[in-house]
Design an enzyme around this catalytic site. Structure first.
Site, PDB file in Angstrom:
ATOM      1  N   LYS A   1       0.837  -1.154  -0.015  1.00  0.00           N
ATOM      2  CA  LYS A   1      -0.063   0.100   0.109  1.00  0.00           C
ATOM      3  C   LYS A   1       0.855   1.059   0.070  1.00  0.00           C
ATOM      4  CE  LYS A   1      -1.852   2.633   3.059  1.00  0.00           C
ATOM      5  NZ  LYS A   1      -1.896   3.866   2.245  1.00  0.00           N
TER       6      LYS A   1
ATOM      7  N   GLY B   1       6.479   4.539   8.688  1.00  0.00           N
ATOM      8  CA  GLY B   1       5.627   5.730   8.905  1.00  0.00           C
ATOM      9  C   GLY B   1       5.730   6.509  10.159  1.00  0.00           C
TER      10      GLY B   1
ATOM     11  N   VAL C   1       1.161   5.913  14.378  1.00  0.00           N
ATOM     12  CA  VAL C   1       0.599   4.877  13.891  1.00  0.00           C
ATOM     13  C   VAL C   1       1.370   3.659  13.735  1.00  0.00           C
ATOM     14  CG1 VAL C   1      -0.440   4.262  11.345  1.00  0.00           C
ATOM     15  CG2 VAL C   1      -0.345   6.445  12.073  1.00  0.00           C
ATOM     16  N   GLY C   2       2.520   3.675  13.837  1.00  0.00           N
ATOM     17  CA  GLY C   2       3.458   2.354  14.111  1.00  0.00           C
ATOM     18  C   GLY C   2       3.192   1.690  15.142  1.00  0.00           C
TER      19      GLY C   2
ATOM     20  N   GLU D   1       9.679   0.995  11.088  1.00  0.00           N
ATOM     21  CA  GLU D   1      10.704   2.133  10.584  1.00  0.00           C
ATOM     22  C   GLU D   1      10.088   3.099  10.741  1.00  0.00           C
ATOM     23  OE1 GLU D   1      13.738   1.562  10.009  1.00  0.00           O
ATOM     24  OE2 GLU D   1      13.962  -0.500   9.033  1.00  0.00           O
TER      25      GLU D   1
ATOM     26  N   CYS E   1      13.198  10.468   7.517  1.00  0.00           N
ATOM     27  CA  CYS E   1      13.466   9.947   8.912  1.00  0.00           C
ATOM     28  C   CYS E   1      14.821  10.107   9.371  1.00  0.00           C
ATOM     29  CB  CYS E   1      12.933   8.479   8.932  1.00  0.00           C
ATOM     30  SG  CYS E   1      13.554   7.753   7.480  1.00  0.00           S
TER      31      CYS E   1
ATOM     32  N   GLU F   1       9.781  15.505  16.045  1.00  0.00           N
ATOM     33  CA  GLU F   1      10.377  15.577  14.582  1.00  0.00           C
ATOM     34  C   GLU F   1       9.458  16.458  13.821  1.00  0.00           C
ATOM     35  OE1 GLU F   1       8.734  11.931  12.481  1.00  0.00           O
ATOM     36  OE2 GLU F   1      10.815  11.886  11.502  1.00  0.00           O
TER      37      GLU F   1
HETATM   38  P1  NAD Z   1       1.911   7.831   8.611  1.00  0.00           P
HETATM   39  O1  NAD Z   1       2.208   7.070   9.548  1.00  0.00           O
HETATM   40  O2  NAD Z   1       0.792   8.642   8.503  1.00  0.00           O
HETATM   41  O3  NAD Z   1       1.476   6.782   7.209  1.00  0.00           O
HETATM   42  C1  NAD Z   1       2.266   5.910   6.668  1.00  0.00           C
HETATM   43  C2  NAD Z   1       1.442   4.700   6.109  1.00  0.00           C
HETATM   44  O4  NAD Z   1       0.604   4.099   6.795  1.00  0.00           O
HETATM   45  C3  NAD Z   1       0.644   5.471   4.861  1.00  0.00           C
HETATM   46  O5  NAD Z   1       0.589   4.573   3.935  1.00  0.00           O
HETATM   47  C4  NAD Z   1      -0.720   5.682   5.641  1.00  0.00           C
HETATM   48  O6  NAD Z   1      -1.658   5.458   4.496  1.00  0.00           O
HETATM   49  C5  NAD Z   1      -0.681   4.143   6.289  1.00  0.00           C
HETATM   50  N1  NAD Z   1      -1.692   4.076   7.611  1.00  0.00           N
HETATM   51  C6  NAD Z   1      -2.181   5.346   8.274  1.00  0.00           C
HETATM   52  N2  NAD Z   1      -2.996   4.840   9.125  1.00  0.00           N
HETATM   53  C7  NAD Z   1      -3.001   3.225   9.114  1.00  0.00           C
HETATM   54  C8  NAD Z   1      -3.339   2.443   9.973  1.00  0.00           C
HETATM   55  N3  NAD Z   1      -4.268   2.711  11.109  1.00  0.00           N
HETATM   56  N4  NAD Z   1      -3.146   1.000   9.710  1.00  0.00           N
HETATM   57  C9  NAD Z   1      -2.251   0.842   8.772  1.00  0.00           C
HETATM   58  N5  NAD Z   1      -1.646   1.808   7.974  1.00  0.00           N
HETATM   59  C10 NAD Z   1      -2.027   3.177   8.093  1.00  0.00           C
HETATM   60  O7  NAD Z   1       3.206   8.640   8.234  1.00  0.00           O
HETATM   61  P2  NAD Z   1       3.518   9.398   7.056  1.00  0.00           P
HETATM   62  O8  NAD Z   1       3.043  10.853   7.406  1.00  0.00           O
HETATM   63  O9  NAD Z   1       3.149   8.930   5.620  1.00  0.00           O
HETATM   64  O10 NAD Z   1       5.160   9.428   6.666  1.00  0.00           O
HETATM   65  C11 NAD Z   1       5.989  10.201   7.744  1.00  0.00           C
HETATM   66  C12 NAD Z   1       6.359   9.408   8.803  1.00  0.00           C
HETATM   67  O11 NAD Z   1       7.248   8.339   8.428  1.00  0.00           O
HETATM   68  C13 NAD Z   1       7.703  10.106   9.573  1.00  0.00           C
HETATM   69  O12 NAD Z   1       7.376   9.948  10.998  1.00  0.00           O
HETATM   70  C14 NAD Z   1       8.835   9.644   9.256  1.00  0.00           C
HETATM   71  O13 NAD Z   1       9.945   9.662  10.154  1.00  0.00           O
HETATM   72  C15 NAD Z   1       8.505   8.184   8.915  1.00  0.00           C
HETATM   73  N6  NAD Z   1       9.623   7.306   8.069  1.00  0.00           N
HETATM   74  C16 NAD Z   1      10.217   6.306   8.923  1.00  0.00           C
HETATM   75  C17 NAD Z   1      11.444   6.022   8.148  1.00  0.00           C
HETATM   76  C18 NAD Z   1      12.337   4.784   8.610  1.00  0.00           C
HETATM   77  O14 NAD Z   1      13.052   4.202   7.925  1.00  0.00           O
HETATM   78  N7  NAD Z   1      12.430   4.861   9.826  1.00  0.00           N
HETATM   79  C19 NAD Z   1      11.525   6.182   6.717  1.00  0.00           C
HETATM   80  C20 NAD Z   1      10.415   7.150   6.110  1.00  0.00           C
HETATM   81  C21 NAD Z   1       9.733   7.714   6.858  1.00  0.00           C
END
Ligand code: NAD
Length: 450
Positions: free
Chosen positions: A152, A205, A209-210, A227, A261, A353
């Site tokens: 996704k 993400g 959410v994680g 991640e 990130c 962040e």
């Molecule tokens: P997000 O958590 O809002 O979304 C990430 C993904 O999860 C999207 O595809 C979203 O549609 C999906 N999602 C949202 N709610 C969900 C749920 N309840 N169940 C399952 N999936 C769901 O994050 P974002 O705003 O898209 O990305 C930014 C974040 O990602 C930042 O905090 C960044 O640090 C982190 N990030 C981490 C890494 C890493 O490798 N550690 C890499 C890139 C980004």
């Protein structure tokens, strides 16, 4: 349908379907049915298919890069690197199928061997900041280990993932082995997590959410790799090559408009070098080229969305601004590179962040204080240390609680070395030689010889 916006102009330029729960279940169940045949593909043949997939991506690097410039506002230079990274990661893990060897363990009365069994369907959930690389870091090793994949993309950036799904078929991967399911996190992402046929979630993400994904995975003891966010420190000691450290600092936090990130968004400078370093940093920041990301000279493009720009701006409003770079006026979600002086570790921009082109600076006295300040965060993803003292470089590298560190550089992620976070930056590791193992479970088999 979801509208897709060009962040450099704010204009809608296309739309993509948004999958509902039934379509998501259908994709998962097709992937489940495709699994037995895919795991049975001979290792050498699976390797060849992944190499072909890499070759097809290679032919389409410019097309994929163009899509990312338009959809995510990435600079053309970065976007080409990102498409090339998908190719390279596929090539690298194409070496894995023939090397997924188990062990033979000495036992009495028989032979004991272990197998790395694929899990089944793997669900990969991708954020918007690096749509291509993060997708590839999940699907390439997962496929190499014999799993089928549903992926996704983020709502804001679905185009390159959808195209990669098409290119997989063009390369000869069987139908339903790798399926891209665009849609909302609350619908498609949630279904990946709750559907019992999905045996592992690879989530990248936000930390919030994680955490909810991890909690929901517990219900089925579903494997999960996380991640998450970061607030990485760039620690500059007075004995460092200050010119080199100052010249490198802007890209370490403003690359991808800070939506990284691994962004080194906390700059710790030893107090005896503080004034000198800020004087060296200012021209490097003001020279950072923020412009139309399709220009070859662009070093930074816009932020991803109006919402992200408002969120980033909220960190700057109350803060002590040291200096800023320039950004285009007019349409699009532009924000200039900004350097803020932190007055305490309690400052909001120092702790949270920001995920934008904002660098917070704080002085420190000595090595012990540098380590304490670097570790005063719930995150632990990345970081850098600048010093000419080799012993100090090693001591501080060991003491800073983080998954990835670079000394006298801001190395980006290399696909052949492990990547991941400690503390609330994540769980598990991606990339490197061991990644395919995290898409398998070990099976132990005893064969009696008596
Ligand atoms: P997000 O958590 O809002 O979304 C990430 C993904 O999860 C999207 O595809 C979203 O549609 C999906 N999602 C949202 N709610 C969900 C749920 N309840 N169940 C399952 N999936 C769901 O994050 P974002 O705003 O898209 O990305 C930014 C974040 O990602 C930042 O905090 C960044 O640090 C982190 N990030 C981490 C890494 C890493 O490798 N550690 C890499 C890139 C980004």
């Amino acid at each position: 349908m979801t509208e897709v916006i060009n962040p450099a102009t704010g204009a809608v330029f296309t739309s993509v379907p948004s999958s509902g729960p039934e379509e998501t279940d259908d994709a998962i169940e097709r992937a489940q049915r495709a699994f037995p045949a895919w795991r049975a593909v001979a290792p050498g043949d699976r390797a060849r298919l992944l190499r072909r997939f890499a070759a097809v991506v290679d032919v389409h690097v410019d097309e994929l890069a163009g899509l990312e410039v338009r959809n995510a506002g990435h600079t053309i230079g970065n976007a080409r690197w990102e498409a090339g990274n998908v190719r390279d990661v596929l090539d690298y893990y194409a070496g894995a199928p023939e090397r997924l060897t188990g062990r033979q363990i000495p036992v009495a009365g028989g032979v004991d061997v272990t197998f790395h069994e694929p899990l089944g369907v793997v669900g990969i959930i991708v954020p918007w900041n690096f749509p291509m690389p993060i997708a590839g870091w999940g699907f390439a090793p997962a496929l190499a280990a014999g799993n089928t994949v549903v992926l996704k993309p983020a709502e804001l950036t679905p185009l390159t993932a959808i195209r990669l799904g098409e290119l997989a078929l063009e390369a000869g991967l069987p139908e339903d082995v790798f399926t891209v399911v665009p849609g909302k996190g609350s619908v498609v992402g949630t279904r990946f997590v709750t559907h019992p046929a999905v045996r592992k979630i690879c989530f990248t993400g936000s930390t919030d959410v994680g955490k909810s994904v991890m909690a929901a995975c517990a219900e089925q003891v579903k494997r999960v790799t996380l991640e998450l966010g970061g607030k990485s420190a760039n620690v500059v000691f007075a004995d460092a090559d200050l010119e080199k450290a100052a010249a490198a600092a802007p890209a370490s936090v403003f690359d991808n408009a800070g939506q990284d990130c691994c962004a080194r968004s906390r700059l710790l400078v030893q107090d005896s070098a503080y004034e000198t370093f800020l004087a060296l940093l200012e021209p490097a920041v003001t020279a950072f080229r923020v412009e139309d990301p399709s220009r070859e000279t662009a070093q930074m493009g816009p932020l991803i969305s109006a919402g992200q720009r408002a969120s980033v701006a909220s960190y700057v409003q109350q803060a002590d601004v040291a200096f800023t770079g320039a950004a285009p006026d007019g349409d699009g979600w532009w924000f200039p590179p900004t350097v803020l002086l932190a007055h305490s570790t309690g400052d909001r921009h120092w702790r949270e962040e920001v995920f934008g082109p904002v660098l917070s600076v704080l002085p420190f006295r000595d090595e012990a204080e540098a380590i304490r300040l670097a570790n005063d965060t719930s995150y632990g993803l990345s970081g850098s240390i600048w010093t000419r003292d080799l012993g100090r470089a090693l001591r501080v590298s060991r003491a800073v609680e983080t998954g990835n560190l670079s000394v006298n550089s801001h190395s980006s992620v290399r696909y052949w070395t492990p990547f991941g976070g400690v503390k609330q930056s994540g769980l598990g590791r991606e990339l490197g030689p061991d990644a395919p193992l995290s898409f398998t479970d070990v099976k132990n088999v005893f064969i009696a010889t008596d």
